[in-house]
Write a protein that holds these residues in place. Structure first.
Motif, short mmCIF file in Angstrom:
data_model
loop_
_atom_site.label_atom_id
_atom_site.label_comp_id
_atom_site.label_asym_id
_atom_site.label_seq_id
_atom_site.Cartn_x
_atom_site.Cartn_y
_atom_site.Cartn_z
N SER A 197 83.25 109.72 59.80
CA SER A 197 82.44 110.68 59.03
C SER A 197 81.43 111.38 59.92
O SER A 197 81.16 112.57 59.76
N GLN A 224 83.58 113.16 52.29
CA GLN A 224 83.94 111.83 51.79
C GLN A 224 83.19 111.54 50.49
O GLN A 224 83.74 110.99 49.55
N ASP A 251 87.83 114.26 54.89
CA ASP A 251 87.25 112.95 55.20
C ASP A 251 87.53 111.98 54.06
O ASP A 251 86.86 111.99 53.03
N GLU A 252 88.54 111.15 54.28
CA GLU A 252 88.95 110.14 53.28
C GLU A 252 89.10 110.75 51.89
O GLU A 252 88.65 110.18 50.90
#
Ligand SMILES: Nc1ncnc2c1ncn2[C@@H]1O[C@H](COP(=O)(O)OP(=O)(O)O)[C@@H](O)[C@H]1O
Ligand SMILES: [Mg+2]
Lengths: 251, 420
Positions: free
Chosen positions: A44, A88, A173-174
């Protein structure tokens, strides 16, 4: 010209603590690269540094994006240049309607690119078409940005923004974490729909699962703030089987 | 003599020069003058003026307005584009040529029909004594029982006479008969340096509803000190929203008395301040009957070295059972040098009441700013959007579509002035 994104020797941290310890990574236009790594390895942080979050200090190295010095640009300039980060943890904006937010963002980017702004009617047409493709209920445009959204709705809202803003480089991000398999497929379809010679993506994920639907050109393993191994899509399967333990020792 | 006492001398001298020509009951005027002479301008020892000092007012000197034939086209153009008749006052004087009443509404003016309904308290409130002593004109609006008066704009325009700061003390009376309705949109704009010290008395009969939207956008060097009294009879509603943007020093004081069962009032407000502005929103809600409701959402957005004040007092009399009182005060500080003072007070003598209040003070959230910027929104615009979002829940209380649009527009212009 070289790769769309060129990261060389990037080090960065926060409050005097180094988190990224030397990242080298090239992502050419037209390719999708995956970044995998254990929790806390700096994934991140890398995405925030690329997007320009100011509380992270870049202490060394360089990042070029489309040939320009990315680190010299303000976050909004990076967005206008075609960089997009799917967060995220998407941020809630109470009091800001989602449609207004999306239109403001789209028009800010169009303005920066010298393109005409979209009026409310044409914007809504476009937004409705995209929400439908992402199987999002229409009322998500009416609600306040991310307020009261479920985890999956927030992630889909990120993909909706990506679809509307049409970046040259999307960093996810994820985006897959917390999604059930149907939502995962929808998100993957959203990314795959953008794929083409003008689009690149950096897909940050914990799990091999997403990479069954967004098949990457390259896979990189991030441990301790640097990339310790890179390979083809098969590397993701290898990690799924053996974990990061062996790699951490190699790092 | 201290500064405050010196400041009141000019006003008293003006009263001596004017007293024989003032409309209305001379005894009332003399009593107000005696009170003002005795009490002077409110000062630091006065608990209700703890956070707001009138020294800058006392140090300025004011003249009487000239006969206002001034061309006020530019000021008229600043009034919001709302399709409604207007009662227009220029430097405090009624301008019949610029005014009209909505159908069914009786519009008169104080100079022609002086009117002291008796809600105002000159013996207690010094600025009200000042107004009662010097008031020359004002709007007298009457909506007869059962009439829906639609919308009326009450506009105060202050013209600039360079080198000659003027003071005016309008006296407005708004009366709604039983079951009557009115939306009153009050707008104050001006140029130059002046004191605008209006007193408004509002009488709302049974089942009547007054919606009162105030937009205070006075000149940057002016003083705006407004006092309002409202008395609301059974099942009547006084629903108000005040947006404060202008004046170097502003105070808006509201005394609302819920006098009959089932009466309701909303005293909502937003203050957007910058530079060295000071604005004070002070309210006293008195629950004098059972089953009444009062609601307040007050928001301050403070930039530069500005200072916002909110004092909210709720008094619940012994007979006022089933009182429902709510008060929320939120401040957004856009600069480390801005300051908010907030004083909620509850005085409850009934036992079956529901009263709540809350207060928050915060700054813009860097994570929210970054999220917007990461989507291409420039930083200044991102901040503007978040301030607007902060104000949203207060502005949402304004349901009159054109009034709401006018407030939104005024906020946008305010923001553009800050950015410039
Ligand atoms: N804002 C922050 N303040 C302090 N430490 C941080 C901050 N952001 C990240 N870190 C630390 O940096 C390391 C990497 O975090 P992060 O980039 O979120 O990893 P990942 O996304 O790979 O899980 C962690 O040890 C984390 O605690
Ligand atoms: Mg992470």
């Amino acid at each position: 010209m070289g790769a769309l994104l060129q990261i060389a020797g990037l080090t960065a941290g926060i409050d005097g603590r180094e988190i990224l310890t030397g990242i080298d990574l090239d992502v050419p236009a037209g390719e999708v690269h995956a970044v995998m790594g254990p929790n806390g390895s700096g994934k991140s942080t890398l995405s925030y540094v690329l997007a320009g979050r100011e509380d992270y200090a870049v202490t060394g190295g360089s990042v070029r994006f489309g040939g320009a010095d990315l680190l010299a640009m303000a976050p909004e300039e990076r967005a206008a240049a075609g960089l997009f980060l799917a967060f995220q943890y998407p941020v809630e904006l109470p009091g800001v309607g989602n449609a207004n937010f999306l239109r403001t963002a789209l028009n800010a980017i169009r303005r920066a690119r010298g393109e005409p702004e979209l009026d409310a009617v044409n914007f809504l047409k476009l937004a409705r078409a995209e929400t439908k493709r992402l199987s999002m209920p229409d009322d998500m445009l009416k609600r306040n940005v991310n307020v009261g959204f479920s985890g999956g709705e927030k992630k889909r809202n990120e993909v909706l923004q990506m679809a509307l803003l049409r970046p040259r480089l999307a960093i996810l991000d994820e985006t897959d974490s917390g999604l059930d398999i149907d939502a995962l497929k929808i998100v993957a379809d959203g990314v795959n729909a953008q794929r083409g010679p003008e689009f690149a993506a950096l897909v940050i994920t914990h799990y091999q699962r997403l990479l069954d639907y967004i098949v990457p050109d390259r896979v990189h393993v991030l441990i301790g703030g640097r990339i310790v191994r890179s390979g083809g899509p098969e590397l993701a399967h290898e990690l799924e089987a053996s974990g990061y333990a062996g790699l951490a020792e190699a790092a | 003599m201290n500064a405050l006492a010196a400041g009141s001398q000019g006003f008293l001298a003006r009263f001596e020069g004017l007293r024989d020509r003032l409309p209305g009951d001379p005894a009332l005027r003399a009593a107000a003058a005696a009170a003002f002479r005795a009490n002077g301008l409110p000062g630091p020892r006065d608990e209700a003026w703890k956070y707001t000092s009138l020294r800058p007012l006392a140090e300025a000197s004011f003249h009487e307005p000239l006969v206002p034939l001034a061309d006020c086209a530019a000021l008229l153009a600043r009034l919001p584009a709302i399709e409604a008749p207007r009662a227009v006052f220029v430097d405090g004087r009624f301008r019949a040529d610029l005014s009209a009443a909505p159908p069914g509404v009786v519009l008169d003016h104080f100079a022609a029909s002086p009117d002291f309904p008796g809600l105002a308290r000159p013996q207690r409130d010094s600025l009200v004594a000042l107004n009662t002593m010097l008031a020359e004109d004002g709007a007298i609006v009457t909506v007869p029982a059962g009439v829906d008066g639609g919308t009326l704009m009450l506009a105060s325009l202050a013209t600039d006479t360079p080198g000659r700061a003027v003071a005016f003390h309008p006296r407005h009376v708004i009366r709604l008969g039983a079951g009557a309705r009115l939306t009153l949109i009050e707008v104050s704009v001006g140029e130059g340096s002046y004191l605008h010290n209006p007193v408004t008395e509002i009488l709302i009969a049974e089942d009547a509803v007054l919606t009162h939207v105030r937009l205070q956008d006075e000149a940057a060097r002016s003083f705006h000190l407004a006092t309002l009294y409202a008395e609301i009879a059974a099942r009547g509603t006084y629903d108000s929203f005040s947006l404060t943007l202008g004046a170097r020093m502003a105070r808006s004081e509201v005394h609302a008395r819920l006098a009959g069962p089932g009466a309701a009032t909303h005293l909502n407000a937003a203050q957007l301040l910058s530079g060295v502005q000071h604005a004070d929103f002070t309210t006293v809600v008195r629950h004098d009957a059972p089953g009444c409701a009062s609601r307040q959402t007050v928001k301050n957005v403070l930039a530069g070295r500005s200072r916002g004040v909110f004092q909210g007092r709720i008094e619940v009399a012994r007979i006022a059972q089933k009182t429902d009182g709510y008060q929320m005060n939120q401040a957004l500080l856009l600069s480390p040098d801005a300051e908010i003072d907030c004083k909620p007070e509850l005085e409850i003598f009934a036992d079956d009441v529901k009263c709540s209040h809350g207060a928050t003070v915060g700054e813009l959230d860097p994570a929210q700013i970054f999220y917007l910027r990461s989507r291409g929104v420039p930083e200044a615009q991102a901040r503007a959007m978040l301030v607007r979002a902060f104000l949203e829940s207060a502005l949402d209380a304004v349901s009159h579509v054109q009034a709401r649009a006018a407030l939104d527009h005024a906020v946008t212009l305010w923001w553009e002035r800050q950015a410039a």
